[in-house]
Design a protein around this motif. Structure first.
Motif, PDB file in Angstrom:
ATOM      1  N   PHE A 293      32.267  -1.544 -44.197  1.00  0.00           N
ATOM      2  CA  PHE A 293      31.052  -1.493 -43.386  1.00  0.00           C
ATOM      3  C   PHE A 293      31.377  -1.157 -41.927  1.00  0.00           C
ATOM      4  N   MET A 294      32.442  -1.732 -41.416  1.00  0.00           N
ATOM      5  CA  MET A 294      32.859  -1.434 -40.037  1.00  0.00           C
ATOM      6  C   MET A 294      33.193   0.056 -39.890  1.00  0.00           C
ATOM      7  N   LEU A 295      33.863   0.576 -40.931  1.00  0.00           N
ATOM      8  CA  LEU A 295      34.214   2.003 -40.922  1.00  0.00           C
ATOM      9  C   LEU A 295      32.939   2.849 -40.953  1.00  0.00           C
ATOM     10  N   ALA A 296      31.950   2.390 -41.723  1.00  0.00           N
ATOM     11  CA  ALA A 296      30.670   3.109 -41.806  1.00  0.00           C
ATOM     12  C   ALA A 296      29.987   3.131 -40.436  1.00  0.00           C
ATOM     13  N   LEU A 297      30.080   2.027 -39.713  1.00  0.00           N
ATOM     14  CA  LEU A 297      29.463   1.975 -38.377  1.00  0.00           C
ATOM     15  C   LEU A 297      30.202   2.878 -37.398  1.00  0.00           C
ATOM     16  N   LEU A 298      31.530   2.897 -37.499  1.00  0.00           N
ATOM     17  CA  LEU A 298      32.329   3.785 -36.645  1.00  0.00           C
ATOM     18  C   LEU A 298      31.978   5.243 -36.953  1.00  0.00           C
ATOM     19  N   ALA A 299      31.836   5.541 -38.255  1.00  0.00           N
ATOM     20  CA  ALA A 299      31.488   6.893 -38.688  1.00  0.00           C
ATOM     21  C   ALA A 299      30.107   7.295 -38.170  1.00  0.00           C
ATOM     22  N   ALA A 300      29.166   6.341 -38.204  1.00  0.00           N
ATOM     23  CA  ALA A 300      27.803   6.626 -37.733  1.00  0.00           C
ATOM     24  C   ALA A 300      27.818   6.963 -36.247  1.00  0.00           C
ATOM     25  N   ALA A 301      28.607   6.218 -35.480  1.00  0.00           N
ATOM     26  CA  ALA A 301      28.682   6.477 -34.038  1.00  0.00           C
ATOM     27  C   ALA A 301      29.354   7.818 -33.766  1.00  0.00           C
ATOM     28  N   MET A 302      30.444   8.110 -34.491  1.00  0.00           N
ATOM     29  CA  MET A 302      31.193   9.357 -34.267  1.00  0.00           C
ATOM     30  C   MET A 302      30.364  10.580 -34.634  1.00  0.00           C
ATOM     31  N   SER A 303      29.622  10.513 -35.743  1.00  0.00           N
ATOM     32  CA  SER A 303      28.861  11.684 -36.183  1.00  0.00           C
ATOM     33  C   SER A 303      27.737  12.012 -35.205  1.00  0.00           C
ATOM     34  N   THR A 304      27.074  10.987 -34.686  1.00  0.00           N
ATOM     35  CA  THR A 304      26.010  11.236 -33.715  1.00  0.00           C
ATOM     36  C   THR A 304      26.605  11.744 -32.403  1.00  0.00           C
ATOM     37  N   LEU A 305      27.693  11.102 -31.979  1.00  0.00           N
ATOM     38  CA  LEU A 305      28.319  11.476 -30.706  1.00  0.00           C
ATOM     39  C   LEU A 305      28.820  12.919 -30.720  1.00  0.00           C
ATOM     40  N   SER A 306      29.474  13.318 -31.794  1.00  0.00           N
ATOM     41  CA  SER A 306      30.031  14.676 -31.845  1.00  0.00           C
ATOM     42  C   SER A 306      28.920  15.715 -31.747  1.00  0.00           C
ATOM     43  N   SER A 307      27.791  15.459 -32.401  1.00  0.00           N
ATOM     44  CA  SER A 307      26.686  16.418 -32.369  1.00  0.00           C
ATOM     45  C   SER A 307      26.061  16.497 -30.980  1.00  0.00           C
ATOM     46  N   LEU A 308      25.969  15.346 -30.314  1.00  0.00           N
ATOM     47  CA  LEU A 308      25.398  15.344 -28.965  1.00  0.00           C
ATOM     48  C   LEU A 308      26.323  16.075 -27.994  1.00  0.00           C
ATOM     49  N   PHE A 309      27.626  15.827 -28.096  1.00  0.00           N
ATOM     50  CA  PHE A 309      28.602  16.546 -27.257  1.00  0.00           C
ATOM     51  C   PHE A 309      28.416  18.054 -27.431  1.00  0.00           C
ATOM     52  N   HIS A 310      28.327  18.481 -28.684  1.00  0.00           N
ATOM     53  CA  HIS A 310      28.244  19.911 -28.979  1.00  0.00           C
ATOM     54  C   HIS A 310      26.938  20.505 -28.448  1.00  0.00           C
ATOM     55  N   THR A 311      25.825  19.808 -28.684  1.00  0.00           N
ATOM     56  CA  THR A 311      24.511  20.352 -28.293  1.00  0.00           C
ATOM     57  C   THR A 311      24.362  20.463 -26.784  1.00  0.00           C
ATOM     58  N   MET A 312      24.705  19.400 -26.068  1.00  0.00           N
ATOM     59  CA  MET A 312      24.494  19.485 -24.615  1.00  0.00           C
ATOM     60  C   MET A 312      25.549  20.375 -23.956  1.00  0.00           C
ATOM     61  N   GLY A 313      26.743  20.396 -24.516  1.00  0.00           N
ATOM     62  CA  GLY A 313      27.790  21.266 -23.978  1.00  0.00           C
ATOM     63  C   GLY A 313      27.447  22.733 -24.135  1.00  0.00           C
ATOM     64  N   THR A 314      26.884  23.103 -25.292  1.00  0.00           N
ATOM     65  CA  THR A 314      26.524  24.510 -25.497  1.00  0.00           C
ATOM     66  C   THR A 314      25.263  24.872 -24.706  1.00  0.00           C
ATOM     67  N   ALA A 315      24.379  23.886 -24.481  1.00  0.00           N
ATOM     68  CA  ALA A 315      23.198  24.149 -23.637  1.00  0.00           C
ATOM     69  C   ALA A 315      23.659  24.527 -22.232  1.00  0.00           C
ATOM     70  N   LEU A 316      24.702  23.832 -21.762  1.00  0.00           N
ATOM     71  CA  LEU A 316      25.233  24.141 -20.433  1.00  0.00           C
ATOM     72  C   LEU A 316      26.107  25.403 -20.459  1.00  0.00           C
ATOM     73  N   GLY A 317      27.070  25.437 -21.369  1.00  0.00           N
ATOM     74  CA  GLY A 317      28.063  26.516 -21.372  1.00  0.00           C
ATOM     75  C   GLY A 317      27.539  27.839 -21.896  1.00  0.00           C
ATOM     76  N   TYR A 318      26.592  27.796 -22.822  1.00  0.00           N
ATOM     77  CA  TYR A 318      26.058  29.044 -23.385  1.00  0.00           C
ATOM     78  C   TYR A 318      24.715  29.410 -22.741  1.00  0.00           C
ATOM     79  N   ASP A 319      23.744  28.479 -22.757  1.00  0.00           N
ATOM     80  CA  ASP A 319      22.388  28.835 -22.326  1.00  0.00           C
ATOM     81  C   ASP A 319      22.229  28.929 -20.814  1.00  0.00           C
ATOM     82  N   ILE A 320      22.858  28.042 -20.084  1.00  0.00           N
ATOM     83  CA  ILE A 320      22.657  28.057 -18.623  1.00  0.00           C
ATOM     84  C   ILE A 320      23.777  28.836 -17.932  1.00  0.00           C
TER      85      ILE A 320
END
Lengths: 521, 40
Positions: free
Chosen positions: A347-374
């Motif tokens: 269960f602890m691993l599942a919680l770590l996985a949940a945090a990592m999966s959301t975090l990685s997507s947010l890093f990618h989305t906001m980074g590309t909004a800055l680096g690609y779109d703006i």
């Protein structure tokens, strides 16, 4: 934590090695910008579904909202209804198919890029990217802090080391492997989450003596609701709060509608529709996505409420009393009290996985909004993989810094705030751009500006949960909320989204001279 | 129903499970629909 820290550390290391190997696979498969930004538009439907679900469901959805169910009861199941009906079915079938089709035809590589191309408007691209770059770090910082606190407690390491280490590990595979790495690792993380939540629901019902027995016991506890919650509308853990009470408004407007509808306009989820090659892949992803979400939030909310039965039977206390009044501690307290050691690790691993999966997507989305779109479009540079990578690195640094300086109260509100802002600002314009035959720019601009502005003003001046922490309303008008009840407990989305829709409709009527939108077919 | 008295709650459970089953059914029925290109 009851389980041996060394055992958990060893299993975590194995998990991280597999994660990095998948990140490396993403890196090897990334050759050009299209690979980096939309995974080459060739992602497998099962990976799409797991990635979408794992990104959608963060640790706060399981621990935070599960804890809220421990406090408020099973009424939260209506959020699961919306999560599946709106967040999966409508999102994939109504929005996803059109997003994929237009994204492929227009060669859009990010959500702001899609908005810009649909409307042939650089304003729409920059404004969408700017809202992501400004608003998303708040949400990202909240996920970072939640993950770091969790690592600090389970591995017993220093908080600052946990925060930096957590950000660094996710950053490595996001920066190097782009969206392919993000989605491959998401699929692994989603699978771990599925195993954890499946075990959780089965073990809970076994522990409590069966499905009917567990529900009946909870049903019989309605006389144990604390007086303060009862006065605010709480009627028991197996019934909805009193209609129109403050708890009812919070449950229905902020949690069920706010989060349930807000998910439709999340840029990090929308971009995933552009990662598959055909509509068939989206249909197949629905097959996996619906049951996956049921096993995530449906289980978290049910178990959250049922923790009361366990704690009352064994300790003569409600879940909230055991957690010392902190809803975030209800699920961890329950897991540690009742589950076998090996399950705690999973269960602890599942919680770590949940945090990592959301975090990685947010890093990618906001980074590309800055680096690609703006960055790329304002400097008239050529879109490149390097520019997106630099954007991601910069946004990661901003998020880590924010994680250190943001006030605690706002962090807890960040998820609902970001979902509300996205829905108010983007949803009407996004839907109009996808489905109007010839969408014009003016209504979309008016809707985006109105939605953002109304959401901001309502958040700062009316909605008590945020305005109290921000203190701006108090400083300007001497009161936490400038409107009477029930408005201070009605979520900003409930006001800002209709305002944004209305602005769009008015814009369509008065703006017929607005520029023609979509590229001719 | 199943130990829950309030119809608003068990209706929520019915809908949540019903939507999940609907997603399964939709995926199965449209498994091969929309292959290739724009595939609409």
């Amino acid at each position: 934590m009851a389980v041996d820290t060394l055992v958990f550390a060893a299993i975590t290391i194995v998990y991280l090695v597999v994660t990095m190997a998948l990140g490396y696979l993403g890196y090897r498969h990334t050759r050009e910008t299209e690979d980096y930004l939309v995974a080459g538009r060739r992602i497998h439907p099962a990976i799409l579904a797991l990635s979408y679900g794992a990104t959608f469901i963060s640790t706060s959805a399981i621990v935070g909202f599960g804890g809220v169910a421990g406090q408020l009861g099973m009424g939260l199941i209506w959020l699961t209804v919306f999560n599946i009906g709106v967040g999966i079915f409508i999102a994939f079938v109504v929005f996803g198919t059109k997003t994929r089709e237009l994204g492929q035809r227009m060669k859009a590589l990010t959500f702001p890029d899609l908005m810009g191309k649909v409307y042939r408007s650089s304003f729409m691209q920059y404004a969408t990217a700017a809202i992501i770059v400004i608003g998303m770090p708040l949400y990202t910082a909240a996920i970072l802090i939640g993950g770091a606190r969790f690592i600090e407690e389970t591995l017993r390491i220093d908080y600052n080391l946990a925060l930096l280490g957590f950000a660094l590990i996710v950053a490595i595979y996001v920066v190097l492997g782009g969206l392919i790495a993000v989605m491959y690792t998401d699929a692994l993380q989603g699978s771990v989450m599925l195993v954890g939540m499946t075990l959780l629901i089965f073990l809970t019902y076994i522990t409590l003596g069966g499905v009917v027995e567990a529900h009946s016991a909870l049903n019989a506890m309605s006389n144990l609701v604390p007086a303060a919650l009862k006065a605010a509308g709480h009627t028991g853990w197996t019934s909805m709060p009193a209609l129109g009470s403050p708890i009812w408004f919070t449950l229905v407007t902020t949690m069920v509608l706010g989060v349930g509808i807000g998910v439709l306009a999340q840029p990090q989820l929308i971009v995933r529709f552009m990662t598959v090659k055909d509509r068939r892949s989206l249909n197949r992803a629905v097959f996996v996505g619906g049951p996956f979400i049921l096993m995530m939030t449906g289980v978290a909310f049910t178990v959250g409420a049922l923790t009361n039965v366990y704690f009352y039977t064994n300790r003569n206390m409600t879940a909230l009393e055991v957690a010392g009044g902190n809803v975030d501690k209800i699920i961890p307290a329950y897991i540690n009290s009742v589950m076998p050691d090996i399950f705690i690790v999973i269960f602890m691993l599942a919680l770590l996985a949940a945090a990592m999966s959301t975090l990685s997507s947010l890093f990618h989305t906001m980074g590309t909004a800055l680096g690609y779109d703006i960055w790329v479009y304002t400097s008239e540079g050529r879109p490149s993989l390097g520019a997106s990578q630099r954007g991601i690195v910069l946004m990661i640094l901003v998020s880590v810094l924010l994680a250190y300086v943001m006030p605690g109260g706002i962090i807890a509100r960040a998820t609902a705030m970001f979902m509300g802002l996205c829905a108010s600002a983007f949803l009407p314009a996004f839907a109009y751009g996808l489905y109007a035959k010839n969408p014009s720019t003016l209504p979309a601009r008016v809707s985006l500006i109105t939605g953002s502005l109304v959401w901001f003003l309502y958040t700062v001046l009316v909605h008590k949960a945020e305005s109290e922490i921000l203190g701006i309303s108090k400083a300007l008008f001497g009161t936490v909320s400038i409107l009477p009840m029930p408005w201070p407990v009605v979520d900003p989305l409930i006001v800002a989204l209709p305002a944004s829709i209305l602005a769009l409709l008015i814009g369509i009527q008065v703006g017929k001279e607005g520029r023609s939108g979509r590229i001719p077919q | 129903m199943l130990g829950i008295d309030d119809p608003q709650i068990w209706l929520g459970y019915l809908l949540a499970i019903g939507f999940a089953l609907w997603c399964l059914l939709y995926g199965l029925l449209n498994w091969n629909r929309g292959e290739g290109g724009d595939g609409s």
